[in-house]
Design a protein around this motif. Structure first.
Motif: not given
Lengths: 489, 472
Positions: B191-195, B200-203, B244-246
């Motif tokens: 789940t993408t953290p807020p902000q 950017r974050h996943l990789t 996110d889900a999509e």
């Protein structure tokens, strides 16, 4: 079976011990069964066993005639070779012994002949003897020495000139007088002489070359009949002693061969080399140890997996495995592993050979047997190593004693290859696989001469193309097919 | 061995049980995760531990003896278990044994009294680098247990890493597919953290630790590298505005499509065109085990072609045995030999089919160690060598020899249980080397069958470029 009666694990050491006490015929049977069961295997133990057995054969055999002895040894040799035709050294040793006996006999005859011709020639055989004797000690093996030919020719020539004076029946190139005493004796007793092509050719002109002072062949034979019995008694005893010492020389050679080879090591290995070797071999190990006395280098050992890997691992770690202990190591001085001599030893699997060949400076291979064309029989996998070395232009050196050099030239190399226990590859635990597929486990490889750059033997370093010459030096042409009567002349 | 071990361990009772407990605790953990581990491998590891325990005990005793002469004995036994305790969670390092023990020894005297200083002098020469000089740049320690793994690593990836490190999942393609499946689960549970945005974050924060862990278990295969590069690209292309889900669903679908296109369908195409090459009466030689070669052989067999297969194999993995078992099961005529029987069998062969780990840009084949020997023999005997390789395995890297780029497997894999090699670590100047791959020169290869057609080795860079361009 004699070996079973003995009641201990039969191997070379046990066999040699039993040889001293057991009756000859049972010793022969014993060795045959040991060879058949592969309880004595690999070149060196086979060669040593054969040489010792032949020594006993010569010592025990009551012979009156050199032909009898040759026949006897051929017969024993034939049985041994048939027991294990792929241990080519057995045949080699038999041939060496046969050739040596022929040499001794010829010397003996020369002596006789020159005796009977003229007293002025007495100096010649004596000198010739000393020359040939010294040659033998140097070379370690009885050979056809050019010196001997020269002196023989000299005696026949001088005799021919004596003939000229009387009858003018000179045949300058023939060597007939050599045979007179023996042939006449044989004919007298009705004993057929084992005759080679050489003997046949030279024996035909016998009547023409009877010594001139005999008025007729009859006269000659009556004269010899009185003296011959005693003369032969003395000469055979001499001959026997010489044959025995000749065989002992061969045995000594077998003992020293590795050290002699190792003496060349420092000429061939320089510092910081990376040397690839395969399987485990005493010759190679001694060779590398000798080189390690002066230089530091790296040795990569390919383990030769399904058949010899345990021996290789044992050699690398310096632990002697059980079966080796009895076979090869017990009598020899225990060899320290290469790593203890300060050499970096890298053990790798056979599959890695191509990958590391680009870093290897020299490949040193051990052999099982060397064939006259310069090819060799070595532990399976050697051929791939040699091929990979060829592809990478890395020189391949083969380390081998002369005793492994065989005059046989098989036209089908597959016939030389022995197949081992497939259970080494796929254990019988995997029944499903074993039942339904073919498993192939060759023990030896034939390496053709073009993959080898150099042979190092106890006589020095040779190109593979020169080996046929060394074969000719060591074996008499009439002995080459001794075990195949149908091919003999 | 334990019987001879115990008297030496006695003087330091505090240490021996600790070690024993460590063993007992460590082993089952390793086993359950490692699934069906090979018997030989495991017992090798056990022996190793034993040897280690023995060595530690010996050292402890030496220390004690030293201590008996000097009054500084008290701190040492107390310290020993502490060191062992540190070592446990760190996980067992397979080939850094020599250095890790010596570190432990070095630490001791520093922390202990100054009187124990002579001890390291006596022990120091034992420290020996067991790595082979010209492969030294390739040595990496392998993680063989989940202990010490970063907490960011997803359980699916943890399991996969262990399966890779003990060769349960082996082979370039199998590892690629398994990795992508595991990453799919990572993405699903992300789940993408807020902000933060997914692209950017996943990789950087989620995928990177997974990749790091996997490569610590076993160096990544080239196909895995290619796929990961593609996946990173996909992630970076995700629009920030997409929910996110999509986005996650989109990524998972993309992974599925990737696997289907580049592996599943590619394999089918290759198997079909390789099976076409097999004629009645052929004798096919192959080396070790390649899933794609197996498929091709099975396909040809199913088409009713009559041919024989010769499988060449080698130590220590014996992968060919699995292939042989699979082919025998469907009733094929199989001959099995090790590399020592190669030159005897090559004369009967009509074609050589090889699998690949990767195809280098200079046309060379990077594959299981020993492949080059088979290709060399085949070339010498004028037998066609055909490589079966998906384009995902193509790389822009080049290789001239097998030393610059390779993977070194733990040397202890070469040890045969009960054989003379068991204590090889104690023998000075003896090294075992177990590389995994070798490089086959391009001239030995007649054809490469790929899903984009049959090409000569010179066309590898072309195909690679085309593949990448179409990928975007």
């Amino acid at each position: 079976m004699p070996s079973l009666q003995a009641g201990y694990a039969p191997n070379l050491g046990v066999f040699l011990k039993s040889l001293k006490t057991a009756p000859l015929e049972s010793s022969i049977e014993n060795l045959i069964s040991l060879l058949k069961r592969r309880q004595i295997r690999n070149s060196r133990p086979c060669a040593i066993a054969t040489a010792h057995l032949l020594l006993r054969v010569v010592a025990k055999f009551r012979w009156t005639d050199i032909g009898n002895l040759l026949e006897r040894i051929q017969e024993v040799g034939q049985r041994l070779v048939e027991a294990q035709p792929r241990e080519m050294v057995v045949g080699n040793i038999v041939r060496r012994v046969l050739g040596m006996i022929r040499d001794e006999a010829k010397e003996d005859r020369t002596e006789d002949a020159s005796d009977s011709t003229s007293t002025s020639q007495l100096g010649s055989p004596g000198r010739e003897r000393s020359e040939s004797g010294s040659f033998r000690t140097e070379g370690g093996a009885p050979t056809f020495s050019p010196l001997r030919f020269a002196s023989t020719d000299a005696s026949t020539l001088s005799e021919a000139s004596g003939d000229d004076v009387f009858g003018g029946r000179s045949q300058p190139t023939s060597r007939p007088p050599l045979l007179t005493s023996h042939t006449s004796y044989a004919v007298l007793n009705g004993v057929p002489v084992q005759q080679s092509m050489f003997n046949l050719l030279s024996a035909t002109p016998t009547p023409s070359s009877t010594p001139p002072h005999a008025s007729s062949p009859h006269g000659k034979s009556t004269i010899s009949a009185t003296t011959l019995a005693q003369r032969i008694a003395t000469t055979t005893r001499d001959l026997k002693a010489e044959v025995i010492s000749g065989i002992e020389e061969i045995i000594d050679e077998l003992d020293q061969v590795d050290d002699q080879i190792a003496a060349y090591a420092q000429e061939h290995i320089h510092s910081n080399e990376v040397i690839l070797t395969h399987s485990s071999s005493l010759s190679v190990q001694k060779f590398l140890l000798k080189a390690a006395e002066k230089r530091r280098f790296t040795v990569i050992v390919a383990e030769s997996y399904p058949n010899d890997h345990e021996a290789t691992h044992a050699a690398v770690t310096g632990k002697v495995s059980q079966d080796l202990e009895g076979d090869e190591m017990s009598t020899e001085t225990f060899l320290k592993p290469l790593s203890a001599a300060g050499i970096t030893v890298i053990l790798m699997t056979d599959a890695t050979i191509f990958a590391i060949m680009s870093r290897v400076n020299k490949v040193i291979l051990a052999t099982h047997a060397v064939i006259a064309n310069g090819g060799l029989i070595a532990a399976a996998g050697a051929r791939i190593i040699a091929k990979a070395a060829k592809v990478h232009r890395t020189p391949v050196i083969v380390v081998s004693g002369i005793y492994k050099l065989s005059p046989e030239y098989p036209f089908e190399f597959e016939s030389l290859i022995e197949y081992g226990d497939p259970g080494n590859i796929i254990g019988y635990g995997e029944g499903g696989l074993v039942e339904h597929m073919e498993v192939d486990n060759p023990v030896y490889d034939y390496v053709p001469p073009d993959l080898v750059d150099l042979y190092i033997t106890n006589l020095g370093a040779h190109a593979p193309s020169y080996l046929y010459r060394i074969v000719a030096d060591h074996y008499k042409p009439e002995d080459i097919n001794f075990h195949k009567p149908e091919l003999q002349f | 061995m334990p019987s001879s071990d115990s008297p030496t361990a006695e003087p330091s009772p505090a240490e021996a049980p600790a070690q024993g407990k460590g063993n007992a605790a460590k082993q089952p953990k390793g086993k359950e995760a490692a699934a069906p581990a090979e018997g030989s491998k495991l017992s090798g590891a056990e022996l190793k531990k034993q040897a280690k325990a023995e060595k530690a005990a010996r050292r402890a005793q030496a220390l004690l003896e030293k201590g008996a002469s000097a009054p500084a004995a008290a701190p040492t036994p107390g310290q020993q278990p502490k060191v062992d305790g540190q070592k446990g969670p760190k996980g067992q390092r397979q080939h850094q044994r020599g250095s890790s023990t010596s570190v432990e020894v070095k630490n001791l005297p520093v922390r202990g009294a100054q009187k124990t200083v002579p001890v390291p002098v006596a022990v120091e020469p034992k420290k020996e680098d067991k790595t082979v000089e010209f492969f030294r740049h390739l040595y990496k320690t392998r993680t063989t247990s989940i202990a010490g793994a970063s907490k960011d690593v997803h359980p699916a990836v943890l399991a996969l890493g262990l399966q890779m490190s003990n060769y349960t999942i082996c082979g370039s393609c199998a590892r690629l597919v398994a990795t992508l499946q595991a990453f799919k689960r990572v993405i699903e549970s992300y789940t993408t953290p807020p902000q933060n945005s997914l692209s950017r974050h996943l990789t950087s924060h989620v995928l990177s630790p997974q990749i790091e862990y996997l490569s610590s278990c076993r160096p990544l295969s080239i196909s895995m590298g290619n796929a990961i590069r593609w996946l990173k690209l996909e992630v970076s292309k995700v629009d920030v505005s997409v929910p996110d889900a999509e986005a996650k669903k989109g990524l998972c679908d993309a992974i599925d499509v990737f696997i289907r296109e580049r592996v599943t369908f590619a394999d089918q195409v290759i198997a079909r065109s390789a099976a076409d090459k097999i004629k009645d009466g052929d004798v096919i030689m192959t080396y070790a085990k390649s899933s794609i070669v197996q498929r091709a052989l099975v396909k040809a067999h199913e088409e009713g072609k009559k041919f024989r297969v010769i499988i060449v194999d080698s130590r220590p993995l014996h992968e060919g045995k699995h292939l042989a078992a699979a082919l025998v099961r469907i009733g094929m005529d199989v001959k099995y030999c090790l590399i020592n029987g190669l030159s005897h069998n090559i004369q009967d062969v009509t074609k050589v089919l090889l699998g690949a780990h990767a195809m280098m840009s200079n046309g060379r084949l990077f594959s299981r160690i020993g492949t080059a020997l088979v290709a060399m023999e085949a070339n010498e005997a004028d037998k066609p060598v055909i490589v079966l390789c998906e384009t995902i395995k193509f790389t822009e890297r080049v290789a001239l020899d097998s030393i610059v780029h390779n993977e070194i497997a733990p040397a202890d894999e070469l040890v045969i249980p009960g054989g003379p090699l068991e204590q090889w670590g104690d023998i000075k100047k003896l090294q075992l080397c177990n590389p995994m791959y070798d490089v086959t020169p391009a001239d030995y290869i007649q054809m490469i069958i790929t899903e984009s057609g049959n090409v000569p080795p010179t066309s590898v860079p072309v195909l690679h470029r085309l593949g990448n361009e179409s990928q975007g």
